[in-house]
Write an enzyme that holds these catalytic residues in place. Structure first.
Site, mmCIF file in Angstrom:
data_model
loop_
_atom_site.group_PDB
_atom_site.id
_atom_site.type_symbol
_atom_site.label_atom_id
_atom_site.label_comp_id
_atom_site.label_asym_id
_atom_site.label_seq_id
_atom_site.Cartn_x
_atom_site.Cartn_y
_atom_site.Cartn_z
ATOM 1 N N ASN A 37 -58.826 42.852 -9.767
ATOM 2 C CA ASN A 37 -59.690 42.417 -8.671
ATOM 3 C C ASN A 37 -59.837 40.900 -8.785
ATOM 4 O O ASN A 37 -60.575 40.409 -9.630
ATOM 5 C CB ASN A 37 -61.055 43.126 -8.785
ATOM 6 C CG ASN A 37 -62.027 42.666 -7.710
ATOM 7 O OD1 ASN A 37 -61.668 41.893 -6.814
ATOM 8 N ND2 ASN A 37 -63.263 43.138 -7.801
ATOM 9 N N LYS A 92 -61.153 38.928 -6.798
ATOM 10 C CA LYS A 92 -62.403 38.445 -6.191
ATOM 11 C C LYS A 92 -62.107 37.218 -5.311
ATOM 12 O O LYS A 92 -61.044 37.161 -4.689
ATOM 13 C CB LYS A 92 -63.449 38.170 -7.279
ATOM 14 C CG LYS A 92 -63.636 39.396 -8.198
ATOM 15 C CD LYS A 92 -64.859 39.362 -9.066
ATOM 16 C CE LYS A 92 -64.920 40.626 -9.906
ATOM 17 N NZ LYS A 92 -66.112 40.736 -10.732
ATOM 18 N N HIS A 129 -68.195 48.046 -4.648
ATOM 19 C CA HIS A 129 -68.243 47.126 -5.792
ATOM 20 C C HIS A 129 -69.660 46.581 -5.967
ATOM 21 O O HIS A 129 -70.378 46.359 -4.988
ATOM 22 C CB HIS A 129 -67.256 45.974 -5.586
ATOM 23 C CG HIS A 129 -67.058 45.184 -6.839
ATOM 24 N ND1 HIS A 129 -67.923 44.183 -7.217
ATOM 25 C CD2 HIS A 129 -66.135 45.290 -7.831
ATOM 26 C CE1 HIS A 129 -67.525 43.699 -8.389
ATOM 27 N NE2 HIS A 129 -66.440 44.347 -8.774
ATOM 28 N N GLU A 164 -70.748 43.754 -6.564
ATOM 29 C CA GLU A 164 -71.052 42.500 -5.853
ATOM 30 C C GLU A 164 -71.332 42.767 -4.373
ATOM 31 O O GLU A 164 -72.157 42.092 -3.756
ATOM 32 C CB GLU A 164 -69.909 41.487 -6.076
ATOM 33 C CG GLU A 164 -69.975 40.916 -7.489
ATOM 34 C CD GLU A 164 -68.638 40.719 -8.173
ATOM 35 O OE1 GLU A 164 -67.620 40.539 -7.495
ATOM 36 O OE2 GLU A 164 -68.623 40.740 -9.430
ATOM 37 N N GLU A 219 -68.310 50.659 -13.405
ATOM 38 C CA GLU A 219 -68.464 49.244 -13.767
ATOM 39 C C GLU A 219 -69.942 48.946 -13.985
ATOM 40 O O GLU A 219 -70.673 48.672 -13.010
ATOM 41 C CB GLU A 219 -67.931 48.342 -12.643
ATOM 42 C CG GLU A 219 -66.478 48.578 -12.312
ATOM 43 C CD GLU A 219 -65.843 47.362 -11.666
ATOM 44 O OE1 GLU A 219 -64.908 46.818 -12.265
ATOM 45 O OE2 GLU A 219 -66.284 46.932 -10.583
ATOM 46 N N GLY A 225 -68.403 40.286 -15.681
ATOM 47 C CA GLY A 225 -68.359 38.826 -15.753
ATOM 48 C C GLY A 225 -69.268 38.234 -16.816
ATOM 49 O O GLY A 225 -69.503 37.027 -16.831
ATOM 50 N N SER A 281 -65.763 43.116 -18.066
ATOM 51 C CA SER A 281 -65.333 42.283 -19.193
ATOM 52 C C SER A 281 -64.222 42.926 -20.026
ATOM 53 O O SER A 281 -64.208 42.813 -21.259
ATOM 54 C CB SER A 281 -66.531 41.903 -20.071
ATOM 55 O OG SER A 281 -67.454 41.136 -19.323
HETATM 56 P P1 13P Z 1 -64.868 41.173 -15.028
HETATM 57 O O1 13P Z 1 -63.620 41.815 -15.601
HETATM 58 O O2 13P Z 1 -64.714 39.723 -14.721
HETATM 59 O O3 13P Z 1 -66.073 41.505 -15.847
HETATM 60 O O4 13P Z 1 -65.114 41.871 -13.598
HETATM 61 C C1 13P Z 1 -65.064 43.238 -13.496
HETATM 62 C C2 13P Z 1 -65.049 43.618 -12.076
HETATM 63 O O5 13P Z 1 -66.006 43.373 -11.355
HETATM 64 C C3 13P Z 1 -63.838 44.245 -11.537
HETATM 65 O O6 13P Z 1 -64.045 44.747 -10.264
#
Ligand code: 13P
Length: 257
Positions: free
Chosen positions: A11, A13, A104, A106, A174, A180, A220
């Site tokens: 992803n 982003k 997701h 976010e 997640e 992150g 992460s």
């Molecule tokens: P990170 O791997 O940066 O923690 O993000 C995970 C994520 O949100 C994947 O969709």
């Protein structure tokens, strides 16, 4: 040995540029054919990557992307109309995406998407022929109050009555506190909730859905921690954010080997 094919999603982003995409794709040169690999670039780059897939000629980078499926990072629950800023599943398909990420954290917590809207989007995306990476996960205060299962089951429950066919869904667990942050769930923590999610599928959907649905871990994931996580019985792959933009993504793709 599980019959579920290992799945790794990148992803990206809101990162990258056309210039950076070639490098990212090159990282996958060591791609394992044992793993299903899907990358989700920002919408505006899907067509660029799709063109590489369809016109790969003798170019090794383009040849690599040929084997990687593309995903959108979001889509709306209508096929067209006055919805400024949104895109439809059909549009994603038109630029070569077979997958879409929905639910997701976010989208849930930065953009305020609620279970009902997410469920409608999942149902519509499936109806339009996309496969869905459906994300769930608890916040830190919810984990600290022992609400992890309740939250995750609630998020799954929200799509339950709107979905008939689970064969096109991959569930990504997640935990919000791990995204992150550099704080990964331990393999034991992740396995515990993945096992509980599989039991939820058994109890609420079917034995078949429980056996066949891939449950990914996201939060992460790195080249350093992926092997230990991948060794757990109910972890069928990863959804990777930050590390999917780095060379270690190739190690994550190959973490099951
Ligand atoms: P990170 O791997 O940066 O923690 O993000 C995970 C994520 O949100 C994947 O969709």
């Amino acid at each position: 040995m599980s019959s579920r094919k290992f799945f790794v999603g990148g992803n990206w982003k809101m990162n990258g540029s056309k210039g950076e995409l070639d490098n990212l794709v090159n990282l996958l040169a060591k791609n394992s054919s044992e793993t299903e690999v899907v990358v989700a670039p920002p919408f505006v780059f899907l067509d660029y990557l799709h063109n590489k897939k369809t016109n790969f000629g003798n170019n090794i980078t383009n040849y690599i992307i040929f084997f990687i499926a593309l995903s959108g990072q979001n889509c709306y629950k209508e096929s067209k109309g006055a919805f400024t800023g949104e895109i439809s599943p059909k549009m994603l398909k038109d630029v070569g995406a077979d997958w879409v990420i929905l639910g997701h954290s976010e989208r849930r917590h930065v953009f305020g998407e609620k279970d009902d809207l997410i469920a409608d989007k999942v149902a519509f995306a499936l109806k339009e022929g996309l496969s869905v990476i459906f994300c769930i996960g608890e916040k830190i205060e919810e984990r600290e109050n022992n609400l992890t299962e309740k939250i995750c089951f609630g998020q799954l429950g929200a799509i339950k009555d709107k979905i008939k066919d689970w064969s096109k869904i991959v569930v990504a667990y997640e935990p919000v506190w791990a995204i992150g942050t550099g704080k990964t769930a331990t393999p034991e923590q992740a396995q515990e909730i993945h096992q509980a999610l599989r039991k939820w599928l058994h109890d609420n959907i079917s034995q078949d859905a429980s056996n066949k649905t891939r449950i990914l871990y996201g939060g992460s994931v790195t080249g350093a921690n992926c092997k230990e996580l991948a060794a757990k019985a109910d972890i069928d792959g990863f959804l990777v954010g930050g590390a999917s933009l780095k060379p270690e993504f190739a190690n994550i793709v190959n973490s099951k080997n």
